[in-house]
Scaffold this motif. Structure first.
Motif, PDB file in Angstrom:
ATOM      1  N   PHE A 100       0.832  -1.205   0.000  1.00 49.68           N
ATOM      2  CA  PHE A 100       0.000   0.000   0.000  1.00 49.68           C
ATOM      3  C   PHE A 100       0.866   1.254   0.000  1.00 49.68           C
ATOM      4  O   PHE A 100       0.568   2.228  -0.702  1.00 49.68           O
ATOM      5  CB  PHE A 100      -0.955  -0.006   1.186  1.00 49.68           C
ATOM      6  N   ALA A 101       1.940   1.253   0.780  1.00 48.30           N
ATOM      7  CA  ALA A 101       2.819   2.419   0.813  1.00 48.30           C
ATOM      8  C   ALA A 101       3.461   2.657  -0.549  1.00 48.30           C
ATOM      9  O   ALA A 101       3.573   3.802  -1.010  1.00 48.30           O
ATOM     10  CB  ALA A 101       3.892   2.234   1.884  1.00 48.30           C
ATOM     11  N   MET A 102       3.870   1.597  -1.212  1.00 53.55           N
ATOM     12  CA  MET A 102       4.498   1.727  -2.517  1.00 53.55           C
ATOM     13  C   MET A 102       3.527   2.310  -3.544  1.00 53.55           C
ATOM     14  O   MET A 102       3.931   3.004  -4.489  1.00 53.55           O
ATOM     15  CB  MET A 102       5.019   0.366  -2.985  1.00 53.55           C
ATOM     16  N   ALA A 103       2.231   2.039  -3.344  1.00 59.06           N
ATOM     17  CA  ALA A 103       1.214   2.563  -4.257  1.00 59.06           C
ATOM     18  C   ALA A 103       0.754   3.962  -3.881  1.00 59.06           C
ATOM     19  O   ALA A 103      -0.147   4.509  -4.525  1.00 59.06           O
ATOM     20  CB  ALA A 103       0.022   1.607  -4.288  1.00 59.06           C
ATOM     21  N   GLY A 104       1.341   4.540  -2.834  1.00 61.60           N
ATOM     22  CA  GLY A 104       1.030   5.917  -2.471  1.00 61.60           C
ATOM     23  C   GLY A 104      -0.037   6.092  -1.417  1.00 61.60           C
ATOM     24  O   GLY A 104      -0.485   7.218  -1.164  1.00 61.60           O
ATOM     25  N   TRP A 105      -0.464   4.998  -0.778  1.00 60.05           N
ATOM     26  CA  TRP A 105      -1.468   5.100   0.276  1.00 60.05           C
ATOM     27  C   TRP A 105      -0.814   5.552   1.581  1.00 60.05           C
ATOM     28  O   TRP A 105       0.377   5.329   1.814  1.00 60.05           O
ATOM     29  CB  TRP A 105      -2.126   3.747   0.506  1.00 60.05           C
ATOM     30  N   ASP A 106      -1.612   6.149   2.465  1.00 65.35           N
ATOM     31  CA  ASP A 106      -1.187   6.485   3.819  1.00 65.35           C
ATOM     32  C   ASP A 106      -1.615   5.367   4.753  1.00 65.35           C
ATOM     33  O   ASP A 106      -2.796   4.984   4.770  1.00 65.35           O
ATOM     34  CB  ASP A 106      -1.809   7.805   4.286  1.00 65.35           C
ATOM     35  N   ILE A 107      -0.690   4.851   5.533  1.00 62.15           N
ATOM     36  CA  ILE A 107      -0.985   3.784   6.490  1.00 62.15           C
ATOM     37  C   ILE A 107      -1.389   4.427   7.804  1.00 62.15           C
ATOM     38  O   ILE A 107      -0.635   5.226   8.379  1.00 62.15           O
ATOM     39  CB  ILE A 107       0.236   2.872   6.704  1.00 62.15           C
ATOM     40  N   VAL A 108      -2.580   4.090   8.302  1.00 60.20           N
ATOM     41  CA  VAL A 108      -3.092   4.700   9.530  1.00 60.20           C
ATOM     42  C   VAL A 108      -3.478   3.609  10.521  1.00 60.20           C
ATOM     43  O   VAL A 108      -3.631   2.436  10.167  1.00 60.20           O
ATOM     44  CB  VAL A 108      -4.297   5.612   9.236  1.00 60.20           C
ATOM     45  N   ASP A 109      -3.649   4.015  11.774  1.00 61.97           N
ATOM     46  CA  ASP A 109      -3.989   3.067  12.827  1.00 61.97           C
ATOM     47  C   ASP A 109      -5.493   2.878  13.007  1.00 61.97           C
ATOM     48  O   ASP A 109      -5.941   1.845  13.479  1.00 61.97           O
ATOM     49  CB  ASP A 109      -3.384   3.522  14.160  1.00 61.97           C
ATOM     50  N   GLY A 110      -6.269   3.886  12.658  1.00 61.91           N
ATOM     51  CA  GLY A 110      -7.703   3.785  12.919  1.00 61.91           C
ATOM     52  C   GLY A 110      -8.503   4.650  11.969  1.00 61.91           C
ATOM     53  O   GLY A 110      -8.085   4.942  10.858  1.00 61.91           O
ATOM     54  N   LEU A 111      -9.668   5.072  12.422  1.00 63.79           N
ATOM     55  CA  LEU A 111     -10.574   5.876  11.609  1.00 63.79           C
ATOM     56  C   LEU A 111     -10.049   7.313  11.496  1.00 63.79           C
ATOM     57  O   LEU A 111      -9.366   7.788  12.394  1.00 63.79           O
ATOM     58  CB  LEU A 111     -11.971   5.866  12.239  1.00 63.79           C
ATOM     59  N   PRO A 112     -10.422   8.025  10.411  1.00 64.34           N
ATOM     60  CA  PRO A 112     -11.153   7.506   9.242  1.00 64.34           C
ATOM     61  C   PRO A 112     -10.193   6.817   8.271  1.00 64.34           C
ATOM     62  O   PRO A 112      -9.005   7.128   8.241  1.00 64.34           O
ATOM     63  CB  PRO A 112     -11.729   8.782   8.631  1.00 64.34           C
ATOM     64  N   HIS A 113     -10.716   5.885   7.480  1.00 65.12           N
ATOM     65  CA  HIS A 113      -9.889   5.253   6.460  1.00 65.12           C
ATOM     66  C   HIS A 113     -10.755   4.816   5.289  1.00 65.12           C
ATOM     67  O   HIS A 113     -11.962   4.647   5.418  1.00 65.12           O
ATOM     68  CB  HIS A 113      -9.106   4.070   7.024  1.00 65.12           C
ATOM     69  N   ASP A 114     -10.101   4.658   4.158  1.00 70.61           N
ATOM     70  CA  ASP A 114     -10.785   4.277   2.932  1.00 70.61           C
ATOM     71  C   ASP A 114     -10.698   2.780   2.664  1.00 70.61           C
ATOM     72  O   ASP A 114     -11.487   2.241   1.884  1.00 70.61           O
ATOM     73  CB  ASP A 114     -10.181   5.028   1.745  1.00 70.61           C
ATOM     74  N   ALA A 115      -9.739   2.140   3.263  1.00 71.78           N
ATOM     75  CA  ALA A 115      -9.531   0.702   3.070  1.00 71.78           C
ATOM     76  C   ALA A 115      -9.003   0.110   4.368  1.00 71.78           C
ATOM     77  O   ALA A 115      -8.473   0.831   5.229  1.00 71.78           O
ATOM     78  CB  ALA A 115      -8.539   0.447   1.929  1.00 71.78           C
ATOM     79  N   SER A 116      -9.156  -1.196   4.504  1.00 77.98           N
ATOM     80  CA  SER A 116      -8.617  -1.881   5.683  1.00 77.98           C
ATOM     81  C   SER A 116      -8.075  -3.239   5.280  1.00 77.98           C
ATOM     82  O   SER A 116      -8.525  -3.846   4.306  1.00 77.98           O
ATOM     83  CB  SER A 116      -9.691  -2.032   6.767  1.00 77.98           C
ATOM     84  N   VAL A 117      -7.083  -3.682   6.029  1.00 74.31           N
ATOM     85  CA  VAL A 117      -6.496  -5.011   5.832  1.00 74.31           C
ATOM     86  C   VAL A 117      -6.462  -5.704   7.182  1.00 74.31           C
ATOM     87  O   VAL A 117      -5.934  -5.151   8.161  1.00 74.31           O
ATOM     88  CB  VAL A 117      -5.066  -4.931   5.263  1.00 74.31           C
ATOM     89  N   HIS A 118      -7.027  -6.900   7.240  1.00 74.05           N
ATOM     90  CA  HIS A 118      -6.993  -7.697   8.467  1.00 74.05           C
ATOM     91  C   HIS A 118      -6.472  -9.088   8.141  1.00 74.05           C
ATOM     92  O   HIS A 118      -7.048  -9.783   7.295  1.00 74.05           O
ATOM     93  CB  HIS A 118      -8.384  -7.785   9.097  1.00 74.05           C
ATOM     94  N   VAL A 119      -5.380  -9.465   8.786  1.00 75.87           N
ATOM     95  CA  VAL A 119      -4.838 -10.816   8.634  1.00 75.87           C
ATOM     96  C   VAL A 119      -5.530 -11.684   9.673  1.00 75.87           C
ATOM     97  O   VAL A 119      -5.439 -11.427  10.875  1.00 75.87           O
ATOM     98  CB  VAL A 119      -3.310 -10.823   8.807  1.00 75.87           C
TER      99      VAL A 119
END
Length: 313
Positions: A111-130
């Protein structure tokens, strides 16, 4: 050259430092089933011809049955879950993505390589859960997975199919990842699956190009996904061996943090010292740069327990 991110499976580095040949080492740095699915007979055409549509459709049909995929969700075989992970951030406009950690680091890197901002919580546009999480085995619920793009990485979920979030696969914006190599112990086959939103998977398929999965992998995956008895027996064996490993490590003073039946995470006073002790006996383990007390061990094969017990004596 791309800088390699921290992962298990880096046995070459261990051998360069501690000596020995690959055959003398017990690699417990990954969460791969040490007793692999027995390879079926592979047709000559799987090796000599481009993978055909019939073989791919047979694999998809087997995957639908095995994972009880909702009818309206699509199934895309890929060359390992990592192939999908590298491209998924390109399926939506870049924004803010929540990736609860610590977890498998390829998601944040992609995600970082694609230019996204990695955040810890809300608000967000996408989420990843392993799910279950690597390395601590944490489980998530459908309510945890929020955003217009929702990625649920179930690479280790085949050890506990009852906790799968596969029922979410028919929700718009949802992608569920499955790794074949871990539970079936055939990581070198490079086979995985992305399951979910058909429109997203159409775009992902176009990115990956034709013949993304090799012919032998199509045949082996179809056979393995249809072998329900092997899967059930394997879950029983893995659970037994995970308990055996916990008992051994606790007897040496380690405390259980979590994990799955394919890998166990322990808290120790000095994880690097533990790793070095094991490495002197040609056993490789996983430690983490963000926590000096955590050490993770995969399960040894049947003929590897004595080597591990000696190393921990």
């Amino acid at each position: 050259m791309q800088n390699l991110r921290d992962h298990g499976g880096n046995l070459d580095a261990a051998m360069a430092r501690f000596g020995g040949s690959r055959s003398s080492w017990l690699d417990l740095s990954t969460g791969i089933n040490p007793q692999a699915y027995p390879l079926p007979a592979i047709s000559d055409v799987a090796w000599t011809a481009l993978p055909d549509v019939a073989a791919r459709d047979a694999l998809i049909k087997a995957a639908r049955r095995f994972w009880s995929v909702p009818e309206s969700a699509a199934v895309l075989p890929v060359a390992g879950a990592s192939a999908a992970i590298a491209h998924i951030p390109l399926l939506a406009a870049k924004g803010r993505v929540a990736i609860p950690g610590p977890t498998y680091n390829e998601h944040a890197a992609s995600f970082a390589m694609a230019g996204w901002d990695i955040v810890d919580g809300l608000p967000h546009d996408a989420s990843v859960h392993v799910h279950p999480n690597n390395p601590d085995g944490r489980l998530w619920t459908a309510d945890d997975c929020a955003g217009a793009l929702r990625v649920i990485d179930e690479s280790f979920c085949d050890i506990a199919p009852d906790v799968s979030l596969m029922a979410q696969a028919d929700k718009a914006g949802t992608l569920i990842l499955k790794s074949f190599g871990k539970f079936w112990g055939l990581a070198g086959l490079r086979l995985g699956f992305a399951i979910g939103d058909a429109a997203l998977l159409d775009r992902l398929s176009a990115m990956l190009g034709p013949w993304a999965v090799a012919g032998p992998a199509l045949e082996i995956g179809t056979a393995a996904l249809g072998d329900i008895a092997w899967a059930a027996d394997t879950r029983t064996r893995l659970a037994h061996d995970a308990t055996r490993l916990d008992t051994l490590m606790q007897s040496r003073g380690a405390e259980i943090v979590g994990g799955t039946p394919l890998f166990r995470l322990y808290d120790v006073k000095n994880a690097s010292a533990w790793q070095d002790q094991l490495a002197h006996h040609h056993i490789w383990s996983r430690v983490f740069p963000y926590n000096p007390r955590w050490i993770r061990l995969g399960l040894p094969p049947a003929n590897g327990w004595a080597q591990l017990e000696t190393a921990l004596a």
